[in-house]
Motif scaffolding. Structure first.
Motif, short mmCIF file in Angstrom:
data_model
loop_
_atom_site.label_atom_id
_atom_site.label_comp_id
_atom_site.label_asym_id
_atom_site.label_seq_id
_atom_site.Cartn_x
_atom_site.Cartn_y
_atom_site.Cartn_z
N GLY A 176 -1.41 1.77 0.58
CA GLY A 176 -2.08 1.13 1.69
C GLY A 176 -1.28 -0.06 2.18
O GLY A 176 -0.62 -0.75 1.41
N ILE A 177 -1.33 -0.28 3.49
CA ILE A 177 -0.67 -1.41 4.12
C ILE A 177 -1.73 -2.18 4.88
O ILE A 177 -2.38 -1.63 5.77
N THR A 178 -1.92 -3.44 4.53
CA THR A 178 -2.97 -4.25 5.14
C THR A 178 -2.38 -5.50 5.78
O THR A 178 -1.66 -6.25 5.12
N ASN A 179 -2.68 -5.70 7.06
CA ASN A 179 -2.29 -6.91 7.78
C ASN A 179 -0.86 -7.34 7.48
O ASN A 179 -0.60 -8.48 7.13
N SER A 180 0.07 -6.41 7.62
CA SER A 180 1.48 -6.68 7.32
C SER A 180 2.34 -6.31 8.52
O SER A 180 1.93 -5.58 9.40
N GLN A 181 3.57 -6.81 8.50
CA GLN A 181 4.52 -6.55 9.58
C GLN A 181 5.87 -6.17 8.99
O GLN A 181 6.25 -6.65 7.92
N GLY A 182 6.58 -5.31 9.71
CA GLY A 182 7.95 -4.98 9.33
C GLY A 182 8.07 -4.15 8.07
O GLY A 182 9.05 -4.27 7.34
N VAL A 183 7.12 -3.29 7.81
CA VAL A 183 7.13 -2.46 6.60
C VAL A 183 7.63 -1.06 6.95
O VAL A 183 7.21 -0.47 7.95
N THR A 184 8.53 -0.52 6.11
CA THR A 184 8.98 0.86 6.25
C THR A 184 8.56 1.63 5.01
O THR A 184 8.87 1.22 3.89
N VAL A 185 7.84 2.73 5.21
CA VAL A 185 7.45 3.64 4.14
C VAL A 185 8.40 4.82 4.27
O VAL A 185 8.30 5.60 5.21
N LYS A 186 9.35 4.94 3.33
CA LYS A 186 10.45 5.88 3.52
C LYS A 186 10.70 6.73 2.27
O LYS A 186 10.79 6.21 1.16
N GLU A 187 10.79 8.06 2.51
CA GLU A 187 11.20 9.04 1.51
C GLU A 187 10.36 8.99 0.23
O GLU A 187 10.87 8.99 -0.88
N ASN A 188 9.05 8.98 0.42
CA ASN A 188 8.10 9.05 -0.69
C ASN A 188 7.43 10.41 -0.72
O ASN A 188 7.38 11.10 0.29
N MET A 189 6.90 10.76 -1.87
CA MET A 189 6.05 11.94 -1.99
C MET A 189 4.65 11.47 -2.35
O MET A 189 4.46 10.79 -3.35
N PHE A 190 3.69 11.82 -1.49
CA PHE A 190 2.28 11.54 -1.74
C PHE A 190 1.64 12.90 -1.99
O PHE A 190 1.52 13.71 -1.06
N TYR A 191 1.23 13.16 -3.20
CA TYR A 191 0.79 14.50 -3.59
C TYR A 191 -0.57 14.44 -4.26
O TYR A 191 -0.74 13.79 -5.30
N ALA A 192 -1.55 15.11 -3.66
CA ALA A 192 -2.91 15.23 -4.21
C ALA A 192 -3.57 13.88 -4.43
O ALA A 192 -4.27 13.67 -5.42
N ASP A 193 -3.36 12.96 -3.51
CA ASP A 193 -4.02 11.66 -3.54
C ASP A 193 -5.20 11.69 -2.59
O ASP A 193 -5.38 12.63 -1.83
N ALA A 194 -5.98 10.61 -2.58
CA ALA A 194 -7.09 10.53 -1.63
C ALA A 194 -6.56 10.63 -0.20
O ALA A 194 -7.10 11.35 0.63
N ARG A 195 -5.49 9.91 0.09
CA ARG A 195 -4.79 10.02 1.38
C ARG A 195 -3.36 9.61 1.14
O ARG A 195 -3.03 9.05 0.11
N CYS A 196 -2.51 9.86 2.10
CA CYS A 196 -1.08 9.52 1.94
C CYS A 196 -0.85 8.05 2.25
O CYS A 196 -0.27 7.33 1.45
N VAL A 197 -1.27 7.61 3.43
CA VAL A 197 -1.08 6.22 3.83
C VAL A 197 -2.36 5.73 4.51
O VAL A 197 -2.91 6.42 5.36
N GLU A 198 -2.80 4.55 4.11
CA GLU A 198 -3.93 3.90 4.78
C GLU A 198 -3.42 2.61 5.40
O GLU A 198 -2.83 1.78 4.72
N LEU A 199 -3.65 2.46 6.70
CA LEU A 199 -3.27 1.26 7.44
C LEU A 199 -4.53 0.49 7.76
O LEU A 199 -5.46 1.03 8.37
#
Length: 118
Positions: free
Chosen positions: A1-24
């Protein structure tokens, strides 16, 4: 999860069988902490189980205005087929790559397919 942030790169990850991949999350924390300038690139997102693969929570305008980008990611829906959810209710849900491209301006090079089990 990314909360109230700036300039973040989510790169080359594997999100597998989680609740969700990315929460903003963008909640009112004053003018110094808006969520913006986020890039999600080259990730594999598979078999999420809760609401959407990429989900937003809080105060959102549109991806371009907030400079939130996603490209070259691979999606494999599981029990939930919603690829993304944009909180402002105008853009709303994306169920297909076409939805992501047309409504979000995302995934010009992204695809839907199978992610190899880790």
């Amino acid at each position: 999860g990314i909360t109230n942030s700036q300039g973040v790169t989510v790169k080359e990850n594997m999100f597998y069988a989680d609740a969700r991949c990315v929460e903003l999350t963008n909640v009112d924390r004053g003018p110094y902490f808006p969520l913006k300038n986020i890039a999600m690139v080259g990730n594999q997102c598979a078999l999420w189980t809760d609401f959407a693969g990429i989900m937003t929570v809080g105060d959102f305008t549109n991806p371009a205005a907030m400079n939130i980008q996603a490209d070259n990611n691979l999606y494999q829906p599981g029990s939930v087929n919603r690829l993304a959810w944009w909180e402002n209710r105008v853009i709303g849900a994306a169920y297909t790559m076409t939805d992501l491209r047309q409504n979000y301006g995302w995934e010009q090079n992204g695809s839907a397919g199978n992610v190899s089990s880790p």
